[in-house]
Design a protein around this motif. Structure first.
Motif, mmCIF file in Angstrom:
data_model
loop_
_atom_site.group_PDB
_atom_site.id
_atom_site.type_symbol
_atom_site.label_atom_id
_atom_site.label_comp_id
_atom_site.label_asym_id
_atom_site.label_seq_id
_atom_site.Cartn_x
_atom_site.Cartn_y
_atom_site.Cartn_z
ATOM 1 N N ILE A 1 0.844 -1.204 0.000
ATOM 2 C CA ILE A 1 0.000 0.000 0.000
ATOM 3 C C ILE A 1 0.876 1.249 0.000
ATOM 4 N N VAL A 2 1.918 1.259 0.824
ATOM 5 C CA VAL A 2 2.832 2.404 0.868
ATOM 6 C C VAL A 2 3.515 2.595 -0.482
ATOM 7 N N ALA A 3 3.682 1.507 -1.236
ATOM 8 C CA ALA A 3 4.332 1.593 -2.545
ATOM 9 C C ALA A 3 3.489 2.314 -3.582
ATOM 10 N N THR A 4 2.242 2.662 -3.259
ATOM 11 C CA THR A 4 1.423 3.433 -4.201
ATOM 12 C C THR A 4 1.686 4.933 -4.086
ATOM 13 N N ILE A 5 2.562 5.343 -3.173
ATOM 14 C CA ILE A 5 2.862 6.770 -2.982
ATOM 15 C C ILE A 5 3.262 7.467 -4.284
ATOM 16 N N PRO A 6 4.151 6.877 -5.121
ATOM 17 C CA PRO A 6 4.542 7.578 -6.351
ATOM 18 C C PRO A 6 3.377 7.841 -7.297
ATOM 19 N N LEU A 7 2.288 7.072 -7.169
ATOM 20 C CA LEU A 7 1.136 7.286 -8.030
ATOM 21 C C LEU A 7 0.304 8.481 -7.583
ATOM 22 N N PHE A 8 0.277 8.733 -6.290
ATOM 23 C CA PHE A 8 -0.516 9.841 -5.774
ATOM 24 C C PHE A 8 0.211 11.174 -5.907
ATOM 25 N N THR A 9 1.521 11.135 -6.074
ATOM 26 C CA THR A 9 2.272 12.378 -6.225
ATOM 27 C C THR A 9 1.823 13.176 -7.449
ATOM 28 N N ASN B 1 0.271 7.857 -16.473
ATOM 29 C CA ASN B 1 -0.091 8.050 -15.071
ATOM 30 C C ASN B 1 -1.404 7.348 -14.745
ATOM 31 N N PHE B 2 -2.409 7.565 -15.603
ATOM 32 C CA PHE B 2 -3.723 6.950 -15.370
ATOM 33 C C PHE B 2 -3.651 5.429 -15.475
ATOM 34 N N ALA B 3 -2.935 4.940 -16.482
ATOM 35 C CA ALA B 3 -2.815 3.493 -16.672
ATOM 36 C C ALA B 3 -2.050 2.866 -15.511
ATOM 37 N N GLY B 4 -0.986 3.516 -15.085
ATOM 38 C CA GLY B 4 -0.209 3.007 -13.963
ATOM 39 C C GLY B 4 -1.001 2.990 -12.677
ATOM 40 N N LEU B 5 -1.807 4.041 -12.461
ATOM 41 C CA LEU B 5 -2.648 4.113 -11.267
ATOM 42 C C LEU B 5 -3.637 2.952 -11.226
ATOM 43 N N SER B 6 -4.287 2.690 -12.356
ATOM 44 C CA SER B 6 -5.269 1.600 -12.429
ATOM 45 C C SER B 6 -4.603 0.242 -12.229
ATOM 46 N N LEU B 7 -3.462 0.050 -12.877
ATOM 47 C CA LEU B 7 -2.754 -1.226 -12.776
ATOM 48 C C LEU B 7 -2.266 -1.469 -11.355
ATOM 49 N N SER B 8 -1.775 -0.424 -10.712
ATOM 50 C CA SER B 8 -1.257 -0.575 -9.359
ATOM 51 C C SER B 8 -2.362 -0.940 -8.374
ATOM 52 N N ALA C 1 -5.009 -2.563 -9.076
ATOM 53 C CA ALA C 1 -5.333 -3.965 -9.335
ATOM 54 C C ALA C 1 -4.366 -4.877 -8.590
ATOM 55 N N GLY C 2 -3.088 -4.491 -8.577
ATOM 56 C CA GLY C 2 -2.094 -5.273 -7.849
ATOM 57 C C GLY C 2 -2.319 -5.253 -6.358
ATOM 58 N N VAL C 3 -2.677 -4.086 -5.794
ATOM 59 C CA VAL C 3 -2.992 -3.993 -4.375
ATOM 60 C C VAL C 3 -4.151 -4.919 -4.026
ATOM 61 N N SER C 4 -5.147 -4.975 -4.914
ATOM 62 C CA SER C 4 -6.302 -5.850 -4.678
ATOM 63 C C SER C 4 -5.885 -7.315 -4.592
ATOM 64 N N LEU C 5 -4.955 -7.726 -5.444
ATOM 65 C CA LEU C 5 -4.490 -9.108 -5.407
ATOM 66 C C LEU C 5 -3.801 -9.430 -4.087
ATOM 67 N N VAL C 6 -3.123 -8.440 -3.521
ATOM 68 C CA VAL C 6 -2.402 -8.659 -2.266
ATOM 69 C C VAL C 6 -3.350 -8.708 -1.079
ATOM 70 N N VAL C 7 -4.333 -7.807 -1.029
ATOM 71 C CA VAL C 7 -5.196 -7.700 0.147
ATOM 72 C C VAL C 7 -6.433 -8.584 0.076
ATOM 73 N N LEU C 8 -6.731 -9.170 -1.107
ATOM 74 C CA LEU C 8 -7.871 -10.074 -1.222
ATOM 75 C C LEU C 8 -7.393 -11.519 -1.201
ATOM 76 N N ILE D 1 2.269 -8.099 -6.040
ATOM 77 C CA ILE D 1 3.425 -7.223 -5.839
ATOM 78 C C ILE D 1 4.052 -6.849 -7.179
ATOM 79 N N ILE D 2 4.171 -7.832 -8.060
ATOM 80 C CA ILE D 2 4.742 -7.571 -9.385
ATOM 81 C C ILE D 2 3.870 -6.584 -10.160
ATOM 82 N N VAL D 3 2.547 -6.767 -10.077
ATOM 83 C CA VAL D 3 1.624 -5.872 -10.783
ATOM 84 C C VAL D 3 1.712 -4.451 -10.227
ATOM 85 N N VAL D 4 1.790 -4.325 -8.893
ATOM 86 C CA VAL D 4 1.924 -2.998 -8.277
ATOM 87 C C VAL D 4 3.179 -2.289 -8.773
#
Length: 308
Positions: free
Chosen positions: A101-109, A125-132, A134-141, A278-281
């Motif tokens: 989750i903390v690794a999404t910081i560069p996307l919010f900048t 930026n938009f594509a990376g945000l969406s992809l990231s 999706a990766g977070v979802s794989l980790v937390v679900l 993690i790889i997707v993020v």
């Protein structure tokens, strides 16, 4: 790549290395102490050490009255707000989930840059945000796509993410006039005072009744030295020379470090779905950093003018 750039990149990687360890050390410290007790001891130790070192080597600078508000605002975002999110969040989620989750910081900048400075976001930026995400979802679900991580813990970790963006924006302003020793010394000092009333109300009584735990206290000392001092010194050095976006990009490597540390130190199980997430993020974050190449200009055939 120039040697000077290698120093800046190396500083950023070292900062992420120390901060990645902090996710594991928090878990060890929680075996005996509550979150605000851990943070208050950590900040108090870091403050004493930093002021002693900065004074001894002559690096503690005078802060004019007009800049106190920026120092206090910096301390509010980090360590106060960040640690409120990170330390309490780690009571509910694993170090790996927190790090991703903390690794999404560069996307919010870039989002913050668009909101405050009206800078447009690119398709990357938009594509990376969406992809990231999706990766977070794989980790937390979990495998059935139910929430395997606590929603409260996830929300608290995202609070830490947002506070880091505010911290980086103010930090960039302060690095023009102050060295890392001065910034980090006062940052830890003001952060300690911000935590003190909350600790006194909610955890002081229990803290005084808790017997000394050598392993947990040792983890807090490591948090103070490596995460609250060395990590911030290296990050401040990096952000001064590389800027906010390039420095924050190195947060991408934190999930990798945390997975390795958690596996060997905490015996945390890592399955294929989490590894894929993690790889997707990380892929999404790197995608968000892509910039469209500008067409090369035709060579200038005119004779250059020389001025004295």
């Amino acid at each position: 790549m120039q040697n000077t750039n290698l120093k800046y990149y190396g500083a950023a990687i070292l900062a992420m290395f120390f901060w990645s360890f902090s996710f594991v050390w928090f878990k060890v410290a929680y075996r005996a102490y509550d979150p605000m007790t851990v943070v208050l001891i950590r900040l108090t130790l870091a403050t004493i050490i930093m002021f002693t070192i900065a004074k001894a080597i002559g690096k503690l600078q005078h802060i004019p009255k007009g800049d106190w508000k920026w120092m206090i605002a910096l301390s509010f975002f980090e360590p106060f707000l960040y640690f409120m999110g990170e330390s309490f969040g780690l009571k509910y989620v694993s170090p790996t989930v927190a790090a991703v989750i903390v690794a999404t910081i560069p996307l919010f900048t870039p989002l913050a840059a668009f909101y405050f400075h009206k800078e447009k976001m690119s398709w990357a930026n938009f594509a990376g945000l969406s992809l990231s995400f999706a990766g977070v979802s794989l980790v937390v679900l979990d495998n059935s796509f139910g929430f395997s991580a606590s929603p409260i813990g996830v929300a608290l970790e995202f609070l830490a993410v947002l506070s880091t963006i505010g911290y980086a924006i103010i930090l960039k302003k302060l690095t023009h006039n102050y060295n890392g020793y001065t910034i980090i010394s006062y940052q830890n000092l003001f952060g300690s005072f911000m935590f003190l009333p909350f600790w006194a109300i909610f955890e002081a009584q229990k803290a005084f009744q808790t017997p000394f735990h050598a392993e947990a206290f040792g983890a807090i000392v490591k948090l103070a030295i490596f995460a609250s001092i060395l990590g911030f010194i290296f990050f401040t050095y990096s952000i001064r020379n590389l800027g906010i976006n390039k420095s924050n990009m190195f947060i991408n490597v934190m999930p990798v470090f945390v997975v390795i540390f958690s596996y060997f130190i905490l015996d945390e199980e890592i399955n294929a779905q989490k590894i894929t997430g993690i790889i997707v993020v990380i892929a999404g974050i790197f995608l968000a950093q892509l910039k469209r190449r500008k067409p090369r200009k035709a060579p200038n055939t005119q004779i250059p003018k020389f001025e004295i």
